[in-house]
Design a protein around this motif. Structure first.
Motif, mmCIF file in Angstrom:
data_model
loop_
_atom_site.group_PDB
_atom_site.id
_atom_site.type_symbol
_atom_site.label_atom_id
_atom_site.label_comp_id
_atom_site.label_asym_id
_atom_site.label_seq_id
_atom_site.Cartn_x
_atom_site.Cartn_y
_atom_site.Cartn_z
ATOM 1 N N ASP A 100 24.948 11.520 34.624
ATOM 2 C CA ASP A 100 25.265 11.923 36.006
ATOM 3 C C ASP A 100 26.467 11.548 36.582
ATOM 4 O OD1 ASP A 100 23.640 13.106 38.566
ATOM 5 O OD2 ASP A 100 24.577 11.235 39.205
ATOM 6 N N THR A 101 26.850 10.494 36.421
ATOM 7 C CA THR A 101 28.402 10.017 36.392
ATOM 8 C C THR A 101 29.395 10.920 35.997
ATOM 9 O OG1 THR A 101 27.827 7.778 37.197
ATOM 10 C CG2 THR A 101 30.002 8.321 36.663
ATOM 11 N N ILE A 102 29.370 11.403 34.967
ATOM 12 C CA ILE A 102 30.318 12.089 34.012
ATOM 13 C C ILE A 102 30.155 13.619 34.642
ATOM 14 C CG2 ILE A 102 30.737 13.075 31.753
ATOM 15 C CD1 ILE A 102 29.414 10.761 30.422
ATOM 16 N N ARG A 103 28.942 14.072 35.055
ATOM 17 C CA ARG A 103 29.001 15.407 35.595
ATOM 18 C C ARG A 103 29.331 15.302 36.805
ATOM 19 N NH1 ARG A 103 24.065 15.590 32.580
ATOM 20 N NH2 ARG A 103 22.860 14.733 34.396
ATOM 21 N N ARG A 104 29.102 14.461 37.698
ATOM 22 C CA ARG A 104 29.332 14.449 39.165
ATOM 23 C C ARG A 104 30.975 14.217 39.459
ATOM 24 N NH1 ARG A 104 25.499 11.586 43.473
ATOM 25 N NH2 ARG A 104 24.416 12.059 41.667
ATOM 26 N N TYR A 105 31.752 13.525 38.320
ATOM 27 C CA TYR A 105 32.993 13.246 38.730
ATOM 28 C C TYR A 105 34.120 13.988 37.806
ATOM 29 C CZ TYR A 105 31.761 9.642 42.243
ATOM 30 O OH TYR A 105 31.315 8.972 43.198
ATOM 31 N N GLY A 106 33.194 14.743 37.131
ATOM 32 C CA GLY A 106 34.133 15.523 36.202
ATOM 33 C C GLY A 106 34.819 14.797 35.155
ATOM 34 N N ILE A 107 34.364 13.612 34.671
ATOM 35 C CA ILE A 107 34.990 12.656 33.325
ATOM 36 C C ILE A 107 35.088 13.517 32.121
ATOM 37 C CG2 ILE A 107 35.149 10.555 32.518
ATOM 38 C CD1 ILE A 107 33.431 9.355 35.008
ATOM 39 N N ALA A 108 36.263 13.329 31.475
ATOM 40 C CA ALA A 108 36.322 14.030 30.293
ATOM 41 C C ALA A 108 35.578 13.239 29.276
ATOM 42 C CB ALA A 108 37.799 13.903 29.656
ATOM 43 N N ALA A 109 34.347 13.865 28.695
ATOM 44 C CA ALA A 109 33.378 13.163 27.631
ATOM 45 C C ALA A 109 34.311 12.350 26.385
ATOM 46 C CB ALA A 109 32.307 14.002 27.159
ATOM 47 N N GLU A 110 35.266 12.993 26.259
ATOM 48 C CA GLU A 110 36.299 12.569 24.917
ATOM 49 C C GLU A 110 36.268 10.782 25.336
ATOM 50 O OE1 GLU A 110 38.247 12.259 21.500
ATOM 51 O OE2 GLU A 110 36.955 13.766 22.285
ATOM 52 N N HIS A 111 36.547 10.486 26.415
ATOM 53 C CA HIS A 111 36.724 9.147 26.651
ATOM 54 C C HIS A 111 35.543 8.191 26.292
ATOM 55 C CE1 HIS A 111 40.217 10.231 28.783
ATOM 56 N NE2 HIS A 111 39.716 10.724 29.866
ATOM 57 N N PHE A 112 34.541 8.578 26.050
ATOM 58 C CA PHE A 112 33.354 8.151 25.818
ATOM 59 C C PHE A 112 33.321 8.146 24.225
ATOM 60 C CE2 PHE A 112 32.678 9.197 30.054
ATOM 61 C CZ PHE A 112 31.925 8.072 30.554
ATOM 62 N N TRP A 113 33.613 9.049 23.331
ATOM 63 C CA TRP A 113 33.702 9.108 22.097
ATOM 64 C C TRP A 113 34.846 8.357 21.574
ATOM 65 C CZ3 TRP A 113 29.487 10.936 23.714
ATOM 66 C CH2 TRP A 113 29.247 12.193 24.349
ATOM 67 N N VAL A 114 35.797 8.377 22.006
ATOM 68 C CA VAL A 114 37.064 7.318 21.679
ATOM 69 C C VAL A 114 36.549 6.156 21.895
ATOM 70 C CG1 VAL A 114 39.187 6.549 22.264
ATOM 71 C CG2 VAL A 114 38.566 9.156 22.087
ATOM 72 N N PHE A 115 36.051 5.574 22.855
ATOM 73 C CA PHE A 115 35.267 4.351 22.976
ATOM 74 C C PHE A 115 34.189 3.995 21.995
ATOM 75 C CE2 PHE A 115 31.624 2.151 25.128
ATOM 76 C CZ PHE A 115 32.460 0.657 25.317
ATOM 77 N N LEU A 116 33.259 4.809 21.696
ATOM 78 C CA LEU A 116 32.365 4.463 20.599
ATOM 79 C C LEU A 116 32.799 4.239 19.400
ATOM 80 C CD1 LEU A 116 29.558 6.917 21.959
ATOM 81 C CD2 LEU A 116 29.454 4.585 21.853
ATOM 82 N N ASP A 117 33.939 5.084 19.060
ATOM 83 C CA ASP A 117 34.655 4.941 17.779
ATOM 84 C C ASP A 117 35.345 3.515 17.680
ATOM 85 O OD1 ASP A 117 34.022 7.416 16.856
ATOM 86 O OD2 ASP A 117 36.028 8.357 17.319
ATOM 87 N N SER A 118 35.969 3.034 18.685
ATOM 88 C CA SER A 118 36.360 1.765 18.790
ATOM 89 C C SER A 118 35.409 0.592 18.602
ATOM 90 C CB SER A 118 37.241 1.563 19.947
ATOM 91 O OG SER A 118 38.707 1.851 19.738
ATOM 92 N N MET A 119 34.340 0.926 19.002
ATOM 93 C CA MET A 119 33.052 0.072 18.932
ATOM 94 C C MET A 119 32.785 -0.105 17.539
ATOM 95 S SD MET A 119 33.017 -1.464 21.703
ATOM 96 C CE MET A 119 34.602 -1.353 21.597
ATOM 97 N N ARG A 120 32.605 1.123 16.788
ATOM 98 C CA ARG A 120 32.254 1.093 15.325
ATOM 99 C C ARG A 120 33.383 0.108 14.538
ATOM 100 N NH1 ARG A 120 31.147 6.595 17.031
ATOM 101 N NH2 ARG A 120 28.870 6.805 16.855
ATOM 102 N N MET A 121 34.427 0.025 15.082
ATOM 103 C CA MET A 121 35.359 -0.765 14.424
ATOM 104 C C MET A 121 35.087 -2.191 14.492
ATOM 105 S SD MET A 121 38.928 0.986 15.729
ATOM 106 C CE MET A 121 40.150 -0.115 14.943
#
Length: 312
Positions: A100-121
């Motif tokens: 809901d926060t992502i949609r409400r504020y127009g946050i680029a979803a790419e920032h979440f996928w990049v975050f998850l990729d680092s967490m996989r490290m």
């Protein structure tokens, strides 16, 4: 989804932020009330993922943790396409609030996928797993997802007085500064998990290697060579804060006190490391509560009267 279900999801996120992110939660109190739930949701999402990664340290659970991260990403992607009518458990309530926060504020979803990729490290057995970083450039590659992405997620929530893209470098740098402070504070805890989140080449310049760090942990004493290396890296960290903090003026005026508070308090952890004579192997540097409250009160007092009314 019902407003009651969404409100419950945001309340869960607030409880997580209050319980685990004392510095951030205090700084969030200086934001306008309508912005706070979004910040709590972003924090709760990052905390949830971090808990999954921490659970992966048990060898038998690393594959399960990797699969759980994949499920979290799949579920979040699905929530962004079609919000569910209800959330089945605490994890899905966090995903409900953050989507809901992502949609409400127009946050680029790419920032979440990049975050998850680092967490996989951070997950043993993952093809991208790393427990050492040979250079600062390699460490910054990790921090691009683990820290800079967090700053970029927050930026649309906080708002800017310039085009968002112009404020992104400073926001990313502030996230990196916070993360490096964590690494310096938590070196003993990370060693216990078999990891070193400090650049090996910069440690080696002071005669510090894995063996010496392990010896310091086992003996509970900080070797003079390690003190010098930590002093150097603290100076590097402060340089990142100096680069990042002018960017606070690019944010909307009403959010500046909260972000200045977070930056001041987090950088104060470096002061505590120094005050403790770099004894990071036996104690965790913590900013005293009275200092945290004093800094927050000062920022509140400096806010314009109209801002103080909004922050109350």
């Amino acid at each position: 989804m019902s407003s009651a279900e969404l409100n419950r999801a945001y309340r869960d996120c607030r409880r997580i932020a209050a319980a685990h992110g004392r510095t951030y939660f205090l700084a969030t109190r200086l934001l306008e009330p309508e912005r706070r739930p979004a910040v709590h949701a972003l924090y709760a999402f990052a905390r949830m993922v971090d808990d999954v990664v921490d659970d992966a340290d048990a060898p038998a659970r690393s594959l399960e943790s990797a699969a759980r991260l994949d499920r979290i990403e799949d579920d979040l992607r699905g929530y962004l396409v079609h919000a569910p009518t209800e959330a089945a458990d605490a994890e899905h309530r966090v995903l409900l609030a953050v989507s809901d926060t992502i949609r409400r504020y127009g946050i680029a979803a790419e920032h979440f996928w990049v975050f998850l990729d680092s967490m996989r490290m951070d997950i043993p057995g993952s093809p991208h797993y790393r427990d050492r970083y040979p250079t600062m450039a390699a460490l910054r590659e990790y921090m691009r997802g683990s820290a800079a992405a967090i700053g970029l997620q927050l930026l649309p929530v906080l708002g800017t007085v310039v085009p968002t893209a112009d404020a992104e470098p400073a926001a990313a740098a502030l996230g990196e500064a916070f993360q490096l402070t964590n690494f310096l504070r938590d070196i003993a805890e990370d060693l216990d998990r078999g990891r070193i989140y400090l650049p090996a080449d910069e440690l080696a310049a002071f005669g510090v290697d894995d063996e010496l760090l392990r010896h310091c942990r086992e003996s509970g004493r900080t070797d003079p060579r390690v003190r010098r290396a930590l002093a150097h890296l603290i100076a590097v960290n402060r340089g990142i804060y100096r680069h990042a903090t002018p960017g606070i003026e690019l944010l909307t005026p009403r959010v500046r006190p909260g972000i200045r508070t977070a930056a001041t308090l987090y950088s104060a952890i470096l002061d505590e490391i120094e005050r403790g004579d770099y004894e990071v192997f036996t104690r965790r540097a913590v900013v005293p509560r009275h200092r945290r409250l004093r800094v927050a009160a000062k920022e509140f007092a400096l806010a314009a009267p109209t801002q103080r009314a909004a922050l109350s």
